[in-house]
Motif scaffolding. Sequence first.
Motif, PDB file in Angstrom:
ATOM      1  N   ILE A   1       0.842  -1.201   0.000  1.00 50.15           N
ATOM      2  CA  ILE A   1       0.000   0.000   0.000  1.00 50.15           C
ATOM      3  C   ILE A   1       0.872   1.244   0.000  1.00 50.15           C
ATOM      4  O   ILE A   1       0.621   2.206  -0.742  1.00 50.15           O
ATOM      5  CB  ILE A   1      -0.937   0.002   1.231  1.00 50.15           C
ATOM      6  N   SER A   2       1.924   1.215   0.806  1.00 50.89           N
ATOM      7  CA  SER A   2       2.827   2.365   0.869  1.00 50.89           C
ATOM      8  C   SER A   2       3.486   2.633  -0.489  1.00 50.89           C
ATOM      9  O   SER A   2       3.558   3.772  -0.948  1.00 50.89           O
ATOM     10  CB  SER A   2       3.879   2.118   1.952  1.00 50.89           C
ATOM     11  N   ILE A   3       3.943   1.561  -1.132  1.00 53.45           N
ATOM     12  CA  ILE A   3       4.582   1.725  -2.453  1.00 53.45           C
ATOM     13  C   ILE A   3       3.582   2.310  -3.448  1.00 53.45           C
ATOM     14  O   ILE A   3       3.869   3.275  -4.164  1.00 53.45           O
ATOM     15  CB  ILE A   3       5.124   0.368  -2.975  1.00 53.45           C
ATOM     16  N   LEU A   4       2.377   1.731  -3.443  1.00 52.84           N
ATOM     17  CA  LEU A   4       1.350   2.191  -4.373  1.00 52.84           C
ATOM     18  C   LEU A   4       1.005   3.664  -4.127  1.00 52.84           C
ATOM     19  O   LEU A   4       0.904   4.468  -5.062  1.00 52.84           O
ATOM     20  CB  LEU A   4       0.105   1.310  -4.218  1.00 52.84           C
ATOM     21  N   ALA A   5       0.860   4.006  -2.842  1.00 52.79           N
ATOM     22  CA  ALA A   5       0.510   5.391  -2.499  1.00 52.79           C
ATOM     23  C   ALA A   5       1.594   6.350  -2.983  1.00 52.79           C
ATOM     24  O   ALA A   5       1.303   7.406  -3.549  1.00 52.79           O
ATOM     25  CB  ALA A   5       0.327   5.521  -0.988  1.00 52.79           C
ATOM     26  N   CYS A   6       2.861   5.980  -2.796  1.00 54.99           N
ATOM     27  CA  CYS A   6       3.952   6.857  -3.224  1.00 54.99           C
ATOM     28  C   CYS A   6       4.012   6.981  -4.743  1.00 54.99           C
ATOM     29  O   CYS A   6       4.273   8.054  -5.278  1.00 54.99           O
ATOM     30  CB  CYS A   6       5.291   6.348  -2.689  1.00 54.99           C
ATOM     31  N   ILE A   7       3.771   5.861  -5.433  1.00 54.47           N
ATOM     32  CA  ILE A   7       3.784   5.912  -6.898  1.00 54.47           C
ATOM     33  C   ILE A   7       2.725   6.897  -7.376  1.00 54.47           C
ATOM     34  O   ILE A   7       2.994   7.786  -8.196  1.00 54.47           O
ATOM     35  CB  ILE A   7       3.536   4.513  -7.499  1.00 54.47           C
ATOM     36  N   ILE A   8       1.520   6.754  -6.820  1.00 58.80           N
ATOM     37  CA  ILE A   8       0.438   7.654  -7.231  1.00 58.80           C
ATOM     38  C   ILE A   8       0.795   9.102  -6.888  1.00 58.80           C
ATOM     39  O   ILE A   8       0.684  10.000  -7.723  1.00 58.80           O
ATOM     40  CB  ILE A   8      -0.893   7.243  -6.561  1.00 58.80           C
ATOM     41  N   LEU A   9       1.303   9.297  -5.670  1.00 58.46           N
ATOM     42  CA  LEU A   9       1.669  10.646  -5.248  1.00 58.46           C
ATOM     43  C   LEU A   9       2.715  11.248  -6.189  1.00 58.46           C
ATOM     44  O   LEU A   9       2.575  12.384  -6.652  1.00 58.46           O
ATOM     45  CB  LEU A   9       2.207  10.603  -3.810  1.00 58.46           C
ATOM     46  N   GLY A  10       3.750  10.468  -6.481  1.00 61.01           N
ATOM     47  CA  GLY A  10       4.828  10.961  -7.352  1.00 61.01           C
ATOM     48  C   GLY A  10       4.301  11.341  -8.727  1.00 61.01           C
ATOM     49  O   GLY A  10       4.622  12.407  -9.265  1.00 61.01           O
ATOM     50  N   VAL A  11       3.476  10.480  -9.299  1.00 61.73           N
ATOM     51  CA  VAL A  11       2.964  10.739 -10.649  1.00 61.73           C
ATOM     52  C   VAL A  11       2.033  11.956 -10.632  1.00 61.73           C
ATOM     53  O   VAL A  11       2.081  12.808 -11.526  1.00 61.73           O
ATOM     54  CB  VAL A  11       2.243   9.486 -11.197  1.00 61.73           C
ATOM     55  N   VAL A  12       1.206  12.053  -9.581  1.00 67.36           N
ATOM     56  CA  VAL A  12       0.279  13.187  -9.502  1.00 67.36           C
ATOM     57  C   VAL A  12       1.045  14.502  -9.317  1.00 67.36           C
ATOM     58  O   VAL A  12       0.739  15.504  -9.969  1.00 67.36           O
ATOM     59  CB  VAL A  12      -0.743  12.969  -8.359  1.00 67.36           C
ATOM     60  N   ILE A  13       2.064  14.483  -8.457  1.00 68.04           N
ATOM     61  CA  ILE A  13       2.867  15.702  -8.267  1.00 68.04           C
ATOM     62  C   ILE A  13       3.445  16.149  -9.604  1.00 68.04           C
ATOM     63  O   ILE A  13       3.394  17.318  -9.973  1.00 68.04           O
ATOM     64  CB  ILE A  13       4.030  15.456  -7.267  1.00 68.04           C
ATOM     65  N   GLU A  14       3.976  15.176 -10.364  1.00 64.75           N
ATOM     66  CA  GLU A  14       4.579  15.523 -11.651  1.00 64.75           C
ATOM     67  C   GLU A  14       3.540  16.131 -12.580  1.00 64.75           C
ATOM     68  O   GLU A  14       3.775  17.170 -13.196  1.00 64.75           O
ATOM     69  CB  GLU A  14       5.205  14.282 -12.276  1.00 64.75           C
ATOM     70  N   LYS A  15       2.365  15.500 -12.652  1.00 58.97           N
ATOM     71  CA  LYS A  15       1.320  15.972 -13.568  1.00 58.97           C
ATOM     72  C   LYS A  15       0.827  17.370 -13.190  1.00 58.97           C
ATOM     73  O   LYS A  15       0.652  18.226 -14.049  1.00 58.97           O
ATOM     74  CB  LYS A  15       0.110  15.024 -13.523  1.00 58.97           C
ATOM     75  N   ILE A  16       0.590  17.581 -11.894  1.00 59.76           N
ATOM     76  CA  ILE A  16      -0.021  18.839 -11.476  1.00 59.76           C
ATOM     77  C   ILE A  16       1.002  19.961 -11.347  1.00 59.76           C
ATOM     78  O   ILE A  16       0.783  21.077 -11.807  1.00 59.76           O
ATOM     79  CB  ILE A  16      -0.757  18.648 -10.128  1.00 59.76           C
ATOM     80  N   ALA A  17       2.139  19.653 -10.719  1.00 57.33           N
ATOM     81  CA  ALA A  17       3.068  20.731 -10.388  1.00 57.33           C
ATOM     82  C   ALA A  17       4.165  20.945 -11.432  1.00 57.33           C
ATOM     83  O   ALA A  17       4.525  22.078 -11.727  1.00 57.33           O
ATOM     84  CB  ALA A  17       3.699  20.466  -9.018  1.00 57.33           C
ATOM     85  N   TYR A  18       4.689  19.865 -11.986  1.00 56.86           N
ATOM     86  CA  TYR A  18       5.874  20.031 -12.842  1.00 56.86           C
ATOM     87  C   TYR A  18       5.567  20.056 -14.331  1.00 56.86           C
ATOM     88  O   TYR A  18       6.190  20.795 -15.085  1.00 56.86           O
ATOM     89  CB  TYR A  18       6.891  18.918 -12.560  1.00 56.86           C
ATOM     90  N   LYS A  19       4.590  19.256 -14.762  1.00 55.34           N
ATOM     91  CA  LYS A  19       4.326  19.171 -16.199  1.00 55.34           C
ATOM     92  C   LYS A  19       3.975  20.524 -16.819  1.00 55.34           C
ATOM     93  O   LYS A  19       4.474  20.845 -17.897  1.00 55.34           O
ATOM     94  CB  LYS A  19       3.224  18.148 -16.466  1.00 55.34           C
ATOM     95  N   PRO A  20       3.139  21.337 -16.144  1.00 51.21           N
ATOM     96  CA  PRO A  20       2.830  22.642 -16.750  1.00 51.21           C
ATOM     97  C   PRO A  20       4.071  23.525 -16.879  1.00 51.21           C
ATOM     98  O   PRO A  20       4.060  24.506 -17.613  1.00 51.21           O
ATOM     99  CB  PRO A  20       1.835  23.274 -15.767  1.00 51.21           C
ATOM    100  N   LEU A  21       5.138  23.171 -16.180  1.00 50.86           N
ATOM    101  CA  LEU A  21       6.349  24.003 -16.202  1.00 50.86           C
ATOM    102  C   LEU A  21       7.447  23.394 -17.070  1.00 50.86           C
ATOM    103  O   LEU A  21       8.610  23.768 -16.936  1.00 50.86           O
ATOM    104  CB  LEU A  21       6.885  24.168 -14.771  1.00 50.86           C
ATOM    105  N   ARG A  22       7.081  22.446 -17.936  1.00 47.73           N
ATOM    106  CA  ARG A  22       8.086  21.751 -18.746  1.00 47.73           C
ATOM    107  C   ARG A  22       9.045  22.710 -19.438  1.00 47.73           C
ATOM    108  O   ARG A  22      10.222  22.441 -19.558  1.00 47.73           O
ATOM    109  CB  ARG A  22       7.360  20.914 -19.786  1.00 47.73           C
ATOM    110  N   ASN A  23       8.527  23.847 -19.893  1.00 50.03           N
ATOM    111  CA  ASN A  23       9.403  24.770 -20.621  1.00 50.03           C
ATOM    112  C   ASN A  23       9.744  26.014 -19.816  1.00 50.03           C
ATOM    113  O   ASN A  23      10.215  27.004 -20.362  1.00 50.03           O
ATOM    114  CB  ASN A  23       8.765  25.165 -21.956  1.00 50.03           C
ATOM    115  N   ALA A  24       9.488  25.964 -18.500  1.00 49.44           N
ATOM    116  CA  ALA A  24       9.782  27.129 -17.664  1.00 49.44           C
ATOM    117  C   ALA A  24      11.261  27.150 -17.291  1.00 49.44           C
ATOM    118  O   ALA A  24      12.005  26.211 -17.572  1.00 49.44           O
ATOM    119  CB  ALA A  24       8.916  27.081 -16.409  1.00 49.44           C
ATOM    120  N   THR A  25      11.684  28.245 -16.640  1.00 46.96           N
ATOM    121  CA  THR A  25      13.088  28.338 -16.245  1.00 46.96           C
ATOM    122  C   THR A  25      13.359  27.362 -15.094  1.00 46.96           C
ATOM    123  O   THR A  25      12.464  27.062 -14.305  1.00 46.96           O
ATOM    124  CB  THR A  25      13.413  29.755 -15.737  1.00 46.96           C
ATOM    125  N   PRO A  26      14.602  26.881 -14.977  1.00 45.24           N
ATOM    126  CA  PRO A  26      14.940  25.943 -13.899  1.00 45.24           C
ATOM    127  C   PRO A  26      14.592  26.516 -12.519  1.00 45.24           C
ATOM    128  O   PRO A  26      14.165  25.791 -11.631  1.00 45.24           O
ATOM    129  CB  PRO A  26      16.450  25.769 -14.043  1.00 45.24           C
TER     130      PRO A  26
END
Lengths: 234, 291
Positions: B66-91
């Motif tokens: 359950i812990s592994i699954l929760a982290c996988i989902i969390l990691g993927v969601v963080i990437e989708k919501i927080a980082y993906k919109p910034l793919r071309n933003a400054t570092p």
Amino acid sequence: MLRVENVEVYYGVIKAIKGVSFEVNQGEIIALIGSNGAGKTTILHTITGLISPKSGSIYLEDTDITKIPAHKIVSMGMAHVPEGRRIFQELTVYENLQLGAFIMKDKKQIEKNLEYVYKHFPRLKERKNQIAGTLSGGEQQMLAMGRALMSNPKILLMDEPSMGLSPILVSEIFQIIKEVSADGTTVLLVDHNAKKALSIADRAYVLETGKIVLSGDAKELLNDESVKKAYLGE
Amino acid sequence: MSFFSYFVSGISLGSIYALIALGYTMVYGIAKMLNFAHGDVIMIGGYVAFTAITTMQFPVWLSICISILACIILGVVIEKIAYKPLRNATPLAILITAIGVSYLLQNVALLIFGSAAKSFTSVVPKFSVELGGVSITGETIVTIAVAVLIVICLSIFINKTKSGRAMLAVSEDKGAAQLMGINVNSTISLTFAIGSGLAAVASVLLCSTYPQISPYTGAMPGIKAFTAAVFGGIGSIPGAMIGGVVLGIIESLSKAYISSELSDAIVFGVLIIVLLVRPTGLFGKKFNEKV
Ligand SMILES: Nc1ncnc2c1ncn2[C@@H]1O[C@H](COP(=O)(O)OP(=O)(O)OP(=O)(O)O)[C@@H](O)[C@H]1O
Ligand SMILES: [Mg+2]
């Protein structure tokens, strides 16, 4: 086969392509020539979806591919040998070729394509386990072409295949382009060696600062005074 | 305690750093960004395991899954919501976002679980092994064994499977990878999934070895593992592994023989020296195994 209609491309506020239209018919070799910065690479990138145009449309066999993302283009039958080769330097020759067939599931077909590539580029077979970054420039160009051919494309886009190659190798590469074309692949070729490109092409378009200024039969353009002066160094 | 036992517990601690460092280094190699929230994903993984084991009384294996699954989902969601919109933003914009996500996760944990550390029941059955006259705990042995197993599986996955090759291709040239038909977005998601899954495993091992958990549990191991990744050459998988283990050993030995207060300073001091001598880290130049 491929139709580009009124395409305009911007880099920020700079208009790099100012309404370009042209057509590549089934089985043709089409050359796109023009001086540095004319926008040739930009057009090829726009066709394969690495850049999106501001306006205009691109059709591949009557399917509108203007908005289709780059990674879906290759499975529609179009492969692109990018400028500067852009092979995967850290992987082996064999791994690069396998990546060229990334979208294919049929192992037998991949094997067949590999044989086809090795037939045209025996050097790649000899060096299949070598790390691609350690290949010579000419071998890297062969790998870039071989990698694109691994997807068995209907149409092949090539950007500067002769860049940085010795005259003998240039002739060899152009000979292979002719063979690939004879095997039924349609070719859109961009190259600075306008003379060579025009000599193997059926038709050609001349691009100048984002606009097509001249087009026609390749042999006629080869004898055109303005083309001679601007691109053939005569 | 003898030198040998400090050394072995250093390897064990270092194995945990290595698992976390793999997440940093793979994400850096493929998405070209520093995911500073990675340490807090570890903390969340620990709380999920804690809740499953202690509150829900689930069996250990299920809790870990359950812990592994929760982290996988969390990691993927963080990437989708927080980082993906910034793919071309400054570092810098991406870095600030990552720090923001890190604080967000810490505060969510504070809100739900409170700031007091809770005691974590080790997932390893009680046992120890005598080796050369020293007793080595079950946690130490299991941690090292799990890390070795994971590293082997990960190398096979990256070098032998199609998705693994796609990751290598994307890390080298996103544009060329797309021309091969590789979906860059899903490759990046996969990378976050793997990194976060490894973070969950690391967190269960960490909380079993030092049996407690708080909202700040992930912060220090996160920074140390990041240090390990830079030390080994960020972007390099073998670099992250070796960097993690070396860092763990240095920390354990300096705690034992120099001073436990100074051990962190020594760890970061070593990093600074390594970077002065080799700015790319130990394996920063070894291209063929770089992700
Ligand atoms: N990423 C970019 N950002 C901004 N401007 C760009 C970018 N890429 C190309 N340009 C500009 O767009 C114009 C067309 O460039 P492009 O690379 O398409 O030319 P080209 O015809 O392929 O030239 P060459 O023969 O030198 O390869 C140039 O003026 C170039 O400076
Ligand atoms: Mg160009």
